[in-house]
Design a protein around this motif. Structure first.
Motif, short mmCIF file in Angstrom:
data_model
loop_
_atom_site.label_atom_id
_atom_site.label_comp_id
_atom_site.label_asym_id
_atom_site.label_seq_id
_atom_site.Cartn_x
_atom_site.Cartn_y
_atom_site.Cartn_z
N CYS A 1 -18.97 -47.80 85.62
CA CYS A 1 -18.86 -48.80 84.57
C CYS A 1 -20.07 -49.72 84.63
O CYS A 1 -20.77 -49.77 85.65
CB CYS A 1 -17.56 -49.58 84.68
SG CYS A 1 -17.35 -50.42 86.25
N ARG B 1 -13.15 -43.38 75.77
CA ARG B 1 -14.50 -43.70 76.24
C ARG B 1 -15.28 -42.48 76.72
O ARG B 1 -16.48 -42.56 76.93
CB ARG B 1 -14.45 -44.74 77.37
CG ARG B 1 -13.62 -45.99 77.06
CD ARG B 1 -13.93 -46.65 75.74
NE ARG B 1 -15.31 -47.05 75.68
CZ ARG B 1 -15.98 -47.27 74.56
NH1 ARG B 1 -15.40 -47.13 73.40
NH2 ARG B 1 -17.24 -47.62 74.58
N TYR B 2 -14.63 -41.34 76.89
CA TYR B 2 -15.30 -40.18 77.48
C TYR B 2 -16.51 -39.70 76.68
O TYR B 2 -17.48 -39.25 77.26
CB TYR B 2 -14.31 -39.01 77.67
CG TYR B 2 -13.33 -39.21 78.79
CD1 TYR B 2 -13.69 -39.85 79.97
CD2 TYR B 2 -12.03 -38.75 78.68
CE1 TYR B 2 -12.78 -40.01 81.00
CE2 TYR B 2 -11.11 -38.90 79.71
CZ TYR B 2 -11.50 -39.54 80.86
OH TYR B 2 -10.60 -39.70 81.88
N GLN C 1 -14.94 -43.87 89.12
CA GLN C 1 -15.45 -44.35 87.84
C GLN C 1 -16.89 -44.84 87.92
O GLN C 1 -17.37 -45.17 89.00
CB GLN C 1 -14.59 -45.50 87.33
CG GLN C 1 -14.74 -46.77 88.15
CD GLN C 1 -13.90 -47.91 87.62
OE1 GLN C 1 -13.23 -47.80 86.62
NE2 GLN C 1 -13.94 -49.05 88.30
N GLY D 1 -19.30 -46.12 78.34
CA GLY D 1 -18.15 -46.13 79.24
C GLY D 1 -17.17 -47.25 78.97
O GLY D 1 -17.16 -47.79 77.87
N PRO D 2 -16.35 -47.55 79.93
CA PRO D 2 -16.34 -47.07 81.30
C PRO D 2 -15.94 -45.59 81.38
O PRO D 2 -15.20 -45.10 80.54
CB PRO D 2 -15.29 -47.94 82.00
CG PRO D 2 -14.36 -48.33 80.90
CD PRO D 2 -15.20 -48.43 79.67
N PHE D 3 -16.43 -44.92 82.40
CA PHE D 3 -16.17 -43.51 82.61
C PHE D 3 -15.24 -43.39 83.82
O PHE D 3 -15.69 -43.44 84.97
CB PHE D 3 -17.47 -42.75 82.85
CG PHE D 3 -18.49 -42.99 81.78
CD1 PHE D 3 -18.36 -42.39 80.54
CD2 PHE D 3 -19.56 -43.85 81.99
CE1 PHE D 3 -19.29 -42.60 79.53
CE2 PHE D 3 -20.49 -44.08 80.99
CZ PHE D 3 -20.36 -43.46 79.76
#
Length: 179
Positions: free
Chosen positions: A82, A55-56, A80, A61-63
């Motif tokens: 999200c 997801r990066y 995080q 995301g989520p990040f």
């Protein structure tokens, strides 16, 4: 990504972190406040890390980034951003968790203070929400110390269930804090 603070480094996941992610997920606070982040095995943690790493480079995301101590290199939790559940498009929520053995040392606050401005710049964000259980006084204090303003307290959705929650907002221009 690599964000270094006086005590911590926020960085990207690697599969080598599966054991520590699994161990961190086993404490009582994780089970109570973020039960969807409890892993039944190291293999399950490995699969979660694999997904999070994928997801990066996305925009949705989520990040999720691990928090590593500078003094001994231990993975002590994560921070995080999200998407908010059931909310309008584009709104993001901060999330953070420090494993119980490392709480009470200001690590969550230090992480969020460093992470928010960096992610706001990276994703061109003007605001971020923070939502926690109303009974989670430690999380409420973190949000307050990091410049969030409470905008709601009452019944709401938390981890797919109705609960008493606090909802707060952070705005990019409100950076009134120090380490």
């Amino acid at each position: 990504m690599k964000i270094r603070t006086p005590s911590l480094t926020i960085t990207t996941f690697s599969q080598a972190m599966a054991q520590s992610v699994y161990e961190n997920s086993q404490d009582d606070d994780t089970r109570r406040f973020v039960p969807d982040e409890v892993y039944d095995s190291v293999e399950e943690a490995y699969e979660a890390i694999d997904f999070l790493m994928s997801r990066y480079d996305t925009t949705d995301g989520p990040f999720v980034y691990p928090i590593i101590t500078n003094d001994d290199g231990k993975n002590i939790g994560y921070v995080q951003l999200c998407k908010l559940e059931l909310e309008e498009e584009g709104n993001l929520e901060i999330g953070y968790h420090i494993a119980k053995n490392f709480t009470g040392k200001g690590y969550a606050t230090e992480s969020v203070k460093a992470f928010l401005p960096a992610m706001a710049q990276k994703l061109n964000l003007k605001e971020v929400y923070g939502i926690c259980l109303a009974e989670n006084s430690a999380s409420i204090r973190v949000l307050e110390k990091c410049g969030f303003t409470q905008i709601y307290q009452g019944s709401g959705n938390y981890q797919g269930k109705k609960a008493q929650i606090i909802k707060a907002i952070w705005k990019k221009y409100n950076l009134n804090y120090n380490f």
